[in-house]
Design a protein around this motif. Sequence first.
Motif, mmCIF file in Angstrom:
data_model
loop_
_atom_site.group_PDB
_atom_site.id
_atom_site.type_symbol
_atom_site.label_atom_id
_atom_site.label_comp_id
_atom_site.label_asym_id
_atom_site.label_seq_id
_atom_site.Cartn_x
_atom_site.Cartn_y
_atom_site.Cartn_z
ATOM 1 N N ASP A 80 47.408 33.412 40.392
ATOM 2 C CA ASP A 80 45.954 33.343 40.584
ATOM 3 C C ASP A 80 45.379 32.042 40.040
ATOM 4 N N ALA B 159 46.373 29.189 42.422
ATOM 5 C CA ALA B 159 45.562 29.229 43.642
ATOM 6 C C ALA B 159 44.147 28.729 43.366
ATOM 7 N N ARG B 160 43.570 29.124 42.251
ATOM 8 C CA ARG B 160 42.210 28.684 41.908
ATOM 9 C C ARG B 160 42.170 27.178 41.640
ATOM 10 N N GLU C 286 45.715 28.438 49.585
ATOM 11 C CA GLU C 286 45.466 29.871 49.519
ATOM 12 C C GLU C 286 46.429 30.541 48.539
ATOM 13 N N ARG C 287 46.140 31.776 48.214
ATOM 14 C CA ARG C 287 46.983 32.521 47.281
ATOM 15 C C ARG C 287 48.430 32.584 47.777
ATOM 16 N N GLU D 197 51.920 31.805 45.789
ATOM 17 C CA GLU D 197 53.040 32.745 45.734
ATOM 18 C C GLU D 197 54.330 32.076 46.199
#
Length: 183
Positions: free
Chosen positions: A22, A25-26, A44-45, A49
């Motif tokens: 997280d 991604a942020r 994107e997330r 991942e």
Amino acid sequence: MQPFTLEAGPLLLDQPVAADVDAIARYCQDPVFERFMTLPWPYERKDAEFFVNEYVPGGWSRGDEVTWAIREGGEFLGVVGLRETNSMIGFWLGAEHRGHGYMPLAVSAVVDWVFTSRWLESIRWEAVVGNTASLAVARRAGFRYTGVEPAIVVRRDRSRPDSWQAVLHAADDRTPKPGWPGT
């Protein structure tokens, strides 16, 4: 190659893990990343991942790219990594962690490991012209500025924009060198 940790003052450099997804991604949605980094955009997330679950472990297992999470007190701050294929170091921090002196510590720890282990005899650095924050870290780490060339690392649009280039050899002293843009 098996992943290992490095220490750099108050920082711990270790493997990015699922709990970092997280934050990655942020941080990677920062517009600065679109301008200066080769990451997917928009980030994107699922990209974070992939980075944590496949990209980083793949580089370690092949032994051709080593990537560490930068942490202080357990908090994920950013990333530093090195590719053997082009001897290129790369790094980034989340916006709220910039300007606190973390990255020079992390880069120095990686450089120390590279030259002590004799993994490489020199390390290259590049940044798109205008990335003065990255330039400041490379200069402070003792890299020698070599000029502006088309980027070695291809951008997401397959372009090779003009990039500042520098090198650091194992035998070099680590004091800042003259001749950098803006100095």
